[in-house]
Write a protein that holds these residues in place. Structure first.
Motif, short mmCIF file in Angstrom:
data_model
loop_
_atom_site.label_atom_id
_atom_site.label_comp_id
_atom_site.label_asym_id
_atom_site.label_seq_id
_atom_site.Cartn_x
_atom_site.Cartn_y
_atom_site.Cartn_z
N ARG A 112 -13.91 36.76 8.18
CA ARG A 112 -14.56 37.81 7.38
C ARG A 112 -13.61 38.34 6.32
O ARG A 112 -12.40 38.20 6.43
CB ARG A 112 -15.04 38.93 8.31
CG ARG A 112 -16.16 38.45 9.25
CD ARG A 112 -16.60 39.54 10.20
NE ARG A 112 -15.57 39.92 11.14
CZ ARG A 112 -15.42 39.39 12.36
NH1 ARG A 112 -16.22 38.45 12.78
NH2 ARG A 112 -14.47 39.81 13.17
N GLN A 113 -14.17 38.96 5.30
CA GLN A 113 -13.35 39.48 4.20
C GLN A 113 -12.44 40.59 4.68
O GLN A 113 -12.83 41.44 5.48
CB GLN A 113 -14.21 39.99 3.05
CG GLN A 113 -13.37 40.48 1.90
CD GLN A 113 -14.17 41.07 0.77
OE1 GLN A 113 -15.26 41.57 0.95
NE2 GLN A 113 -13.61 41.02 -0.43
N CYS A 114 -11.22 40.58 4.16
CA CYS A 114 -10.24 41.62 4.47
C CYS A 114 -9.47 41.93 3.19
O CYS A 114 -9.09 41.02 2.45
CB CYS A 114 -9.29 41.14 5.56
SG CYS A 114 -8.18 42.43 6.17
N VAL A 115 -9.25 43.20 2.93
CA VAL A 115 -8.52 43.64 1.74
C VAL A 115 -7.37 44.55 2.15
O VAL A 115 -7.34 45.07 3.28
CB VAL A 115 -9.45 44.37 0.74
CG1 VAL A 115 -10.55 43.44 0.24
CG2 VAL A 115 -10.04 45.63 1.34
N LEU A 116 -6.46 44.74 1.23
CA LEU A 116 -5.37 45.68 1.42
C LEU A 116 -4.77 46.02 0.07
O LEU A 116 -5.01 45.31 -0.91
CB LEU A 116 -4.30 45.13 2.37
CG LEU A 116 -3.67 43.78 2.07
CD1 LEU A 116 -2.53 43.89 1.06
CD2 LEU A 116 -3.15 43.16 3.35
N ASP A 117 -4.04 47.10 0.02
CA ASP A 117 -3.28 47.48 -1.17
C ASP A 117 -1.81 47.35 -0.81
O ASP A 117 -1.28 48.15 -0.05
CB ASP A 117 -3.60 48.91 -1.60
CG ASP A 117 -5.01 49.06 -2.13
OD1 ASP A 117 -5.55 48.08 -2.68
OD2 ASP A 117 -5.60 50.15 -1.97
#
Length: 151
Positions: A112-117
């Motif tokens: 599944r999609q995962c994001v971070l800064d």
């Protein structure tokens, strides 16, 4: 510091005992506020959300549990996941603890999609886990960041 016996642990926010939550928040404050000299509101209200999962590595030191590294995995309201607040105690760095936590969290995320800064200086760290730059860099609290995504 010997970290070989460090164990990856995880807990939903609602199941986290107050002593452990305090230790996780104390480590994050030690790294992000004190060490990086970045006075910001570390407590953003997301740590206790029902869908927040906390991961940490702890070592038992003669009956005392020491938190060595931590991250949190957020289930975003619009779908997908967000990893954040990734940090390792200064005296425990360079031993792969952050990578162990990332592997554990990403095993839960799956494809599944995962994001971070990411702090820009840590871009290569996250790239090792399949993250790619997904937007323009920005400065947050005086530190250059870059949005990254995986999946």
């Amino acid at each position: 510091m010997h970290t070989q016996g460090a164990t990856v642990r995880r807990s939903w926010a609602s199941d986290l005992d107050t002593g452990t939550l305090y230790a996780l928040l104390a480590l994050r404050t030690e790294v992000f506020v004190v060490e990086q000299e970045c006075p910001y509101q570390e407590l953003d209200g997301r740590d206790l959300e029902q869908r927040t999962r906390h991961y940490w590595l702890a070592a038992d030191r003669g009956g005392t549990v020491e938190i060595l590294a931590t991250l949190r995995l957020l289930k975003e309201p619009g779908g997908g996941y967000r990893i954040g607040r990734v940090c390792t105690r200064l005296d425990a760095r360079g031993r792969g603890l952050g990578h162990r936590l990332m592997d554990a969290a990403l095993a839960e995320v799956g494809d599944r999609q995962c994001v971070l800064d990411a702090q820009q200086a840590q871009e290569a760290f996250y790239a090792r886990h399949g993250f790619v730059v997904a937007g323009e860099s920005f400065v947050e609290d005086g530190i250059p960041h870059v949005p990254m995504a995986r999946g």
